[in-house]
Motif scaffolding. Structure first.
Motif, short mmCIF file in Angstrom:
data_model
loop_
_atom_site.label_atom_id
_atom_site.label_comp_id
_atom_site.label_asym_id
_atom_site.label_seq_id
_atom_site.Cartn_x
_atom_site.Cartn_y
_atom_site.Cartn_z
N VAL A 31 0.84 -1.20 0.00
CA VAL A 31 0.00 0.00 0.00
C VAL A 31 0.87 1.25 0.00
CG1 VAL A 31 -1.65 1.35 1.36
CG2 VAL A 31 -1.99 -1.11 1.08
N ALA A 32 1.93 1.24 0.82
CA ALA A 32 2.82 2.40 0.88
C ALA A 32 3.50 2.64 -0.47
CB ALA A 32 3.88 2.18 1.97
N LEU A 33 3.93 1.58 -1.14
CA LEU A 33 4.57 1.74 -2.45
C LEU A 33 3.60 2.26 -3.49
CD1 LEU A 33 6.77 -1.49 -2.61
CD2 LEU A 33 7.53 0.84 -2.15
N ILE A 34 2.35 1.81 -3.41
CA ILE A 34 1.33 2.30 -4.34
C ILE A 34 1.07 3.79 -4.10
CG2 ILE A 34 -1.12 2.15 -4.96
CD1 ILE A 34 -0.92 -0.86 -4.43
N VAL A 35 0.92 4.15 -2.83
CA VAL A 35 0.68 5.56 -2.49
C VAL A 35 1.83 6.43 -2.98
CG1 VAL A 35 0.54 7.18 -0.55
CG2 VAL A 35 -0.82 5.08 -0.52
N ARG A 36 3.04 5.96 -2.81
CA ARG A 36 4.20 6.74 -3.25
C ARG A 36 4.22 6.91 -4.76
NH1 ARG A 36 10.48 5.54 -3.66
NH2 ARG A 36 9.66 3.65 -4.58
N GLY A 37 3.95 5.82 -5.50
CA GLY A 37 3.93 5.91 -6.95
C GLY A 37 2.86 6.85 -7.46
N VAL A 38 1.68 6.78 -6.87
CA VAL A 38 0.59 7.68 -7.25
C VAL A 38 0.98 9.12 -6.95
CG1 VAL A 38 -1.79 8.35 -6.75
CG2 VAL A 38 -1.20 5.93 -7.00
N ALA A 39 1.63 9.34 -5.80
CA ALA A 39 2.03 10.69 -5.42
C ALA A 39 3.01 11.30 -6.43
CB ALA A 39 2.66 10.67 -4.03
N PHE A 40 3.96 10.50 -6.89
CA PHE A 40 4.90 11.00 -7.89
C PHE A 40 4.17 11.47 -9.15
CE2 PHE A 40 8.45 8.16 -6.06
CZ PHE A 40 8.98 9.21 -5.35
N GLU A 41 3.17 10.71 -9.56
CA GLU A 41 2.48 11.00 -10.81
C GLU A 41 1.46 12.13 -10.70
OE1 GLU A 41 3.45 9.76 -13.59
OE2 GLU A 41 4.91 8.45 -12.59
N TYR A 42 0.84 12.28 -9.52
CA TYR A 42 -0.27 13.22 -9.39
C TYR A 42 0.12 14.54 -8.74
CZ TYR A 42 -3.90 10.05 -10.98
OH TYR A 42 -4.70 9.25 -11.77
N ARG A 43 1.32 14.60 -8.17
CA ARG A 43 1.71 15.80 -7.44
C ARG A 43 1.60 17.06 -8.28
NH1 ARG A 43 5.82 19.31 -6.43
NH2 ARG A 43 6.15 19.83 -4.22
N GLY A 44 2.01 17.00 -9.52
CA GLY A 44 2.04 18.20 -10.35
C GLY A 44 0.83 18.38 -11.25
N LYS A 45 -0.23 17.60 -11.02
CA LYS A 45 -1.39 17.67 -11.91
C LYS A 45 -2.24 18.92 -11.69
CE LYS A 45 -0.50 13.73 -13.90
NZ LYS A 45 0.02 13.72 -15.29
N ILE A 46 -2.22 19.46 -10.48
CA ILE A 46 -3.01 20.64 -10.16
C ILE A 46 -2.09 21.69 -9.56
CG2 ILE A 46 -4.90 21.58 -8.77
CD1 ILE A 46 -6.25 18.88 -8.91
N ASP A 47 -2.19 22.92 -10.05
CA ASP A 47 -1.35 24.01 -9.57
C ASP A 47 -1.96 24.61 -8.30
OD1 ASP A 47 0.47 25.98 -9.23
OD2 ASP A 47 -0.07 27.15 -11.00
N ASP A 48 -1.78 23.88 -7.21
CA ASP A 48 -2.34 24.31 -5.93
C ASP A 48 -1.40 23.86 -4.82
OD1 ASP A 48 -4.63 25.22 -4.14
OD2 ASP A 48 -4.40 23.12 -3.51
#
Length: 338
Positions: free
Chosen positions: A91-108
Motif C-alpha cells: 500500500v505504501a509503495l502504491i501511495v508513493r507511486g501515485v504521489a509522484f504521478e499526481y503531485r504536479g497535476k493541479i497548480d495548488d
C-alpha cells in the motif's frame, strides 16, 4: 554448485540490487520536507529520482517472482506469515507511486503538500518494514511441521527485528542524503550534506549494533568480513561527504548496504526460513525448491535477459547523470514531475 544453491545466490543478488537502488529512492522521499524548504526545492529533490524510481522497483518484482518460481515453499510461507506487513508495504509503495504521478497535476499548494506527505509516508514505511522483514527471516519465525506460520503480526515485532527496521531506515536515509548531494546544486545540496553528517552518526551506531547482534546470534565465521566492510563503508561515506566528495560517499553507502545484505543472506544459508518452533520444520534451499527442470529453465532465462536489464538500467543512469539545478525546474507547476 547445485541449481538450488545458485538460485539462492541469485535471489540474494536481486534483493541486494533492490535495497541498494530503491534505498536511495526511499531516502530521498523520507528527507523531502527537510531538504525542500520551497516547492521548487522539493521539485528538485523529486526530479533526482524521477527517471529511475520505477525502474528500481522492477528489482522487487523480479526478486519476488524468482522466489516464487525457484522456492515456492519459501514464497508461500513467507507471504502468508508476513501477509499484513507485506500488505502495508505494498500500500505504501502504491501511495508513493501515485504521489509522484499526481503531485504536479493541479497548480495548488495544498494539493502538492498532500502528495508530498504521501511521498514521505510511502518512503518511510517500506524503509522500516523491509528491515523488520529481513531480520525476521534471518532469526526465524514459528513454523509447524507443514511449514505454516503459527505466529501473528506481534511475533514479527520483536526487539531484534525492530532494531533491523531502524537500521535500514537510517541507512536508507543516509543513502538518500548523499544521493541528493551528488545529484543537486544549491540549497538542496547543502542541506543534504548537512543531513548526511547528522544521520550518518546514528546509522553507524545502530547499524553496528544490529550487525554485531546478527553475527553473534546467527552469523557464519566468514561473514565477519562483511560486517567490517559495512562499517567501513558507512564511515567512509561520512568522511567523503564531509570533504564534499559525494560520489565516493554514495559508493560508500552502496557498499555498506551490499555488505549488510551479504551478511544477512550468508547468515541465513542453507535455510531460507528457519523455524523457531523446531529446527526440523525449517525451510531450506533443498526442501523449499522447485524441480530441477524448473530451475534449469529459469537459469537459461536469467542468462539471456539479465544482461539486457542491466545494460538498459545502466544506460538510464548514464543519460540522467547530470546534477539538477534549481533553474532547471520549469515555472509551471503542472509540467512533469511534478
Amino acid at each position: 554448485m547445485e541449481l538450488t544453491d545458485l538460485w539462492f545466490v541469485l535471489i540474494a543478488v536481486l534483493w541486494t540490487g533492490y535495497l541498494v537502488l530503491e534505498g536511495f529512492d526511499f531516502g530521498v522521499g523520507m528527507l523531502l520536507p527537510f531538504v525542500g524548504r520551497t516547492d521548487n526545492d522539493r521539485r528538485v529533490a523529486i526530479n533526482t529520482i524521477g527517471p529511475v524510481w520505477d525502474g528500481n522497483e522492477v528489482w522487487l518484482l523480479v526478486a519476488g517472482g524468482a522466489t516464487f518460481a525457484a522456492f515456492p515453499e519459501w514464497y508461500a510461507s513467507l507471504f502468508s506469515g508476513f501477509y499484513l506487513a507485506l500488505l502495508i508495504i505494498l500500500v505504501a509503495l502504491i501511495v508513493r507511486g501515485v504521489a509522484f504521478e499526481y503531485r504536479g497535476k493541479i497548480d495548488d499548494p495544498g494539493w502538492r503538500r498532500m502528495w508530498d506527505r504521501a511521498i514521505v509516508f510511502g518512503s518511510t514505511v517500506p524503509a522500516l518494514l523491509w528491515g523488520v522483514a529481513l531480520a525476521n527471516i534471518v532469526a526465524g519465525v514459528p513454523l509447524d511441521a507443514d511449514h505454516e506460520f503459527t505466529g501473528n503480526l506481534f511475533t514479527l515485532l520483536n526487539p531484534y527485528a525492530l532494531l533491523g527496521g531502524l537500521a535500514t531506515l537510517l541507512v536508507f536515509a543516509l543513502h538518500g542524503a548523499v544521493f541528493l548531494a551528488l545529484k543537486t546544486e544549491g540549497d538542496v545540496r547543502d542541506r543534504a550534506n548537512r543531513l548526511a553528517s547528522r544521520i550518518g552518526l546514528a546509522a553507524v551506531v545502530v547499524g553496528a549494533v544490529f550487525l554485531i547482534w546478527t553475527q553473534l546470534a546467527y552469523g557464519a565465521p566468514w561473514t565477519w568480513i562483511f560486517v567490517v566492510l559495512a562499517a567501513a563503508g558507512l564511515v567512509a561515506a561520512l568522511v567523503a561527504n564531509a570533504g564534499g566528495r559525494e560520489g565516493w560517499a554514495f559508493i560508500g553507502t552502496a557498499v555498506a548496504i551490499l555488505a549488510v545484505s551479504v551478511t544477512l543472506f550468508g547468515s541465513l544459508y542453507p535455510d531460507v526460513l528457519p523455524s523457531t518452533t523446531d529446527p526440523a520444520n525449517s525451510l531450506t534451499v533443498v526442501n523449499a525448491a522447485s524441480t530441477p527442470y524448473t530451475l534449469m529453465i529459469m537459469t537459461w532465462v536469467a542468462v539471456v535477459f539479465t544482461p539486457i536489464v542491466l545494460i538498459y538500467q545502466s544506460w538510464t543512469f548514464w543519460v540522467f547523470r547530470r546534477r539538477i539545478r534549481p533553474t532547471d525546474i520549469p515555472a509551471a507547476a503542472g509540467l512533469p514531475l511534478r
